[in-house]
Motif scaffolding. Structure first.
Motif, PDB file in Angstrom:
ATOM      1  N   GLY A   1       0.810  -1.210   0.000  1.00  0.00           N
ATOM      2  CA  GLY A   1       0.000   0.000   0.000  1.00  0.00           C
ATOM      3  C   GLY A   1       0.845   1.261   0.000  1.00  0.00           C
ATOM      4  O   GLY A   1       0.543   2.225  -0.712  1.00  0.00           O
ATOM      5  N   PHE A   2       1.923   1.264   0.792  1.00  0.00           N
ATOM      6  CA  PHE A   2       2.827   2.422   0.813  1.00  0.00           C
ATOM      7  C   PHE A   2       3.484   2.611  -0.564  1.00  0.00           C
ATOM      8  O   PHE A   2       3.604   3.736  -1.054  1.00  0.00           O
ATOM      9  N   ILE A   3       3.898   1.528  -1.172  1.00  0.00           N
ATOM     10  CA  ILE A   3       4.564   1.611  -2.471  1.00  0.00           C
ATOM     11  C   ILE A   3       3.605   2.123  -3.543  1.00  0.00           C
ATOM     12  O   ILE A   3       3.925   3.048  -4.307  1.00  0.00           O
ATOM     13  N   VAL A   4       2.419   1.520  -3.593  1.00  0.00           N
ATOM     14  CA  VAL A   4       1.425   1.923  -4.593  1.00  0.00           C
ATOM     15  C   VAL A   4       0.974   3.357  -4.350  1.00  0.00           C
ATOM     16  O   VAL A   4       0.894   4.167  -5.280  1.00  0.00           O
ATOM     17  N   GLY A   5       0.686   3.690  -3.091  1.00  0.00           N
ATOM     18  CA  GLY A   5       0.207   5.028  -2.769  1.00  0.00           C
ATOM     19  C   GLY A   5       1.209   6.110  -3.131  1.00  0.00           C
ATOM     20  O   GLY A   5       0.857   7.124  -3.754  1.00  0.00           O
ATOM     21  N   SER A   6       2.472   5.922  -2.756  1.00  0.00           N
ATOM     22  CA  SER A   6       3.488   6.936  -3.063  1.00  0.00           C
ATOM     23  C   SER A   6       3.734   7.031  -4.563  1.00  0.00           C
ATOM     24  O   SER A   6       3.960   8.123  -5.106  1.00  0.00           O
ATOM     25  N   SER A   7       3.648   5.908  -5.258  1.00  0.00           N
ATOM     26  CA  SER A   7       3.861   5.905  -6.708  1.00  0.00           C
ATOM     27  C   SER A   7       2.745   6.645  -7.430  1.00  0.00           C
ATOM     28  O   SER A   7       2.999   7.449  -8.346  1.00  0.00           O
ATOM     29  N   VAL A   8       1.502   6.406  -7.006  1.00  0.00           N
ATOM     30  CA  VAL A   8       0.366   7.080  -7.642  1.00  0.00           C
ATOM     31  C   VAL A   8       0.391   8.579  -7.349  1.00  0.00           C
ATOM     32  O   VAL A   8       0.124   9.403  -8.237  1.00  0.00           O
ATOM     33  N   ALA A   9       0.711   8.955  -6.112  1.00  0.00           N
ATOM     34  CA  ALA A   9       0.780  10.374  -5.762  1.00  0.00           C
ATOM     35  C   ALA A   9       1.883  11.078  -6.553  1.00  0.00           C
ATOM     36  O   ALA A   9       1.697  12.214  -7.018  1.00  0.00           O
ATOM     37  N   THR A  10       3.013  10.416  -6.716  1.00  0.00           N
ATOM     38  CA  THR A  10       4.109  10.999  -7.504  1.00  0.00           C
ATOM     39  C   THR A  10       3.701  11.139  -8.964  1.00  0.00           C
ATOM     40  O   THR A  10       3.987  12.164  -9.612  1.00  0.00           O
ATOM     41  N   TRP A  11       3.022  10.119  -9.499  1.00  0.00           N
ATOM     42  CA  TRP A  11       2.521  10.180 -10.878  1.00  0.00           C
ATOM     43  C   TRP A  11       1.571  11.352 -11.063  1.00  0.00           C
ATOM     44  O   TRP A  11       1.645  12.098 -12.049  1.00  0.00           O
TER      45      TRP A  11
ATOM     46  N   MET B   1      -3.411   8.281  -1.261  1.00  0.00           N
ATOM     47  CA  MET B   1      -4.079   7.735  -0.087  1.00  0.00           C
ATOM     48  C   MET B   1      -5.145   6.721  -0.467  1.00  0.00           C
ATOM     49  O   MET B   1      -5.277   5.681   0.184  1.00  0.00           O
ATOM     50  N   GLY B   2      -5.898   7.001  -1.531  1.00  0.00           N
ATOM     51  CA  GLY B   2      -6.991   6.119  -1.928  1.00  0.00           C
ATOM     52  C   GLY B   2      -6.542   4.691  -2.206  1.00  0.00           C
ATOM     53  O   GLY B   2      -6.883   3.759  -1.455  1.00  0.00           O
ATOM     54  N   PRO B   3      -5.752   4.473  -3.255  1.00  0.00           N
ATOM     55  CA  PRO B   3      -5.313   3.101  -3.550  1.00  0.00           C
ATOM     56  C   PRO B   3      -4.413   2.516  -2.480  1.00  0.00           C
ATOM     57  O   PRO B   3      -4.437   1.305  -2.229  1.00  0.00           O
ATOM     58  N   GLY B   4      -3.609   3.361  -1.819  1.00  0.00           N
ATOM     59  CA  GLY B   4      -2.764   2.859  -0.742  1.00  0.00           C
ATOM     60  C   GLY B   4      -3.596   2.306   0.401  1.00  0.00           C
ATOM     61  O   GLY B   4      -3.273   1.265   0.983  1.00  0.00           O
ATOM     62  N   TRP B   5      -4.701   2.989   0.695  1.00  0.00           N
ATOM     63  CA  TRP B   5      -5.570   2.559   1.776  1.00  0.00           C
ATOM     64  C   TRP B   5      -6.337   1.293   1.404  1.00  0.00           C
ATOM     65  O   TRP B   5      -6.666   0.487   2.268  1.00  0.00           O
TER      66      TRP B   5
ATOM     67  N   LEU C   1     -12.265   1.521  -2.056  1.00  0.00           N
ATOM     68  CA  LEU C   1     -12.348   1.405  -3.515  1.00  0.00           C
ATOM     69  C   LEU C   1     -13.270   2.479  -4.071  1.00  0.00           C
ATOM     70  O   LEU C   1     -12.958   3.131  -5.082  1.00  0.00           O
ATOM     71  N   GLY C   2     -14.387   2.687  -3.410  1.00  0.00           N
ATOM     72  CA  GLY C   2     -15.308   3.735  -3.836  1.00  0.00           C
ATOM     73  C   GLY C   2     -14.688   5.115  -3.723  1.00  0.00           C
ATOM     74  O   GLY C   2     -14.853   5.962  -4.608  1.00  0.00           O
ATOM     75  N   LEU C   3     -13.953   5.364  -2.641  1.00  0.00           N
ATOM     76  CA  LEU C   3     -13.282   6.656  -2.469  1.00  0.00           C
ATOM     77  C   LEU C   3     -12.246   6.889  -3.563  1.00  0.00           C
ATOM     78  O   LEU C   3     -12.110   8.010  -4.072  1.00  0.00           O
ATOM     79  N   THR C   4     -11.513   5.844  -3.918  1.00  0.00           N
ATOM     80  CA  THR C   4     -10.497   5.971  -4.959  1.00  0.00           C
ATOM     81  C   THR C   4     -11.126   6.356  -6.286  1.00  0.00           C
ATOM     82  O   THR C   4     -10.623   7.249  -6.998  1.00  0.00           O
ATOM     83  N   LEU C   5     -12.220   5.725  -6.634  1.00  0.00           N
ATOM     84  CA  LEU C   5     -12.923   6.072  -7.871  1.00  0.00           C
ATOM     85  C   LEU C   5     -13.428   7.511  -7.818  1.00  0.00           C
ATOM     86  O   LEU C   5     -13.349   8.242  -8.815  1.00  0.00           O
TER      87      LEU C   5
END
Length: 257
Positions: A27-37, A126-130, A173-177
């Protein structure tokens, strides 16, 4: 109803890799990667997201443990004060939010960087990481709820119960969308800076408040109630209020051309 399952730890020599830790790390890896993107996509400094990811890991975990000890298990401190330093012994998600939030606030104050535009970008991570973090909770079933015959209940060994960790997977998942839909124009001015941040706080805290009424009350370790509410429910009230306050402040500002 859903079947009860357990994921056995992966043994790598003397090391055991448990599903909860693996999902949280992912989650930390995905979240930080998406935020950086997202930061790169809207023209922000991606280094800020790298800095925030580190702060979230350190102070998020610290805050998560301290909140768990002081708010949910204060009696343990009287018996063994060293429990305060055993970070691995228990964590609370809202404590993680508080710890990371304070560290992030200090960071932006020190760097003199506008907070709200980056707060919106941070929500993208935060969304996908969570989602992955709550998948970790769902994998170990550490948030058992009340006994029920609800069709999404999990068949725990002692009877079917609500699994609040699994419910939060659906919520996040709903929050991420929602977050991706709100920022679909890839424009920092539309919606206004801070809107995604404020709405996300409100959209998470409100259902979380009511979900806590489903927590188990008949097990050995349960969340304490203070005047009928759990510590997380009081935290939900505070987080929702912050979201409303930020959103009202945004609406009062003139629209920039």
């Amino acid at each position: 109803m859903l079947p009860y399952f357990e994921i056995p730890p992966l043994k790598l020599g003397p090391i055991e890799l448990h599903s909860f830790g693996a999902f949280v790390a992912l989650g930390f890896i995905v979240g930080s990667s998406v935020a950086t993107w997202r930061a790169k996509k809207v023209g922000q400094n991606p280094q800020v997201m790298h800095d925030l990811a580190l702060l979230c890991i350190i102070f998020g975990m610290l805050g998560a443990h301290l909140f768990d000890v002081f708010a949910s298990r204060p009696h343990v401190i009287l018996k063994d004060p060293w429990e305060i330093f055993r970070v691995w012994s228990g964590i609370s998600s809202y404590g993680g939010f508080i710890g990371a939030g304070v560290a992030i606030w200090v960071y932006f104050k020190k760097k003199k960087i506008p907070f709200l535009p980056y707060a919106d970008t941070l929500m993208y991570g935060m969304g996908p990481g969570w989602v992955f973090g709550r998948m970790g909770c769902c994998s170990v079933h550490d948030h058992p709820g009340r006994l029920t015959d609800f069709f999404l209940a999990l068949k725990y060994p002692g009877g079917p119960r609500h699994d609040l960790g699994c419910y939060e997977v659906l919520l996040t998942l709903g929050l991420t969308l929602m977050i991706f839909w709100m920022g679909r124009k890839n424009d920092l001015k539309h919606p206004r800076p801070g809107t995604i941040y404020a709405v996300t706080l409100m959209a998470y805290s409100m259902p979380r408040f009511f979900m806590d009424f489903l927590r188990a009350t008949d097990l050995a370790r349960i969340d304490p109630r203070y005047f009928g509410l759990t510590p997380s429910q009081y935290a939900s009230i505070v987080v929702f209020s912050i979201g409303v306050w930020v959103l009202m402040g945004i609406r009062k500002r003139p629209i920039e051309a």
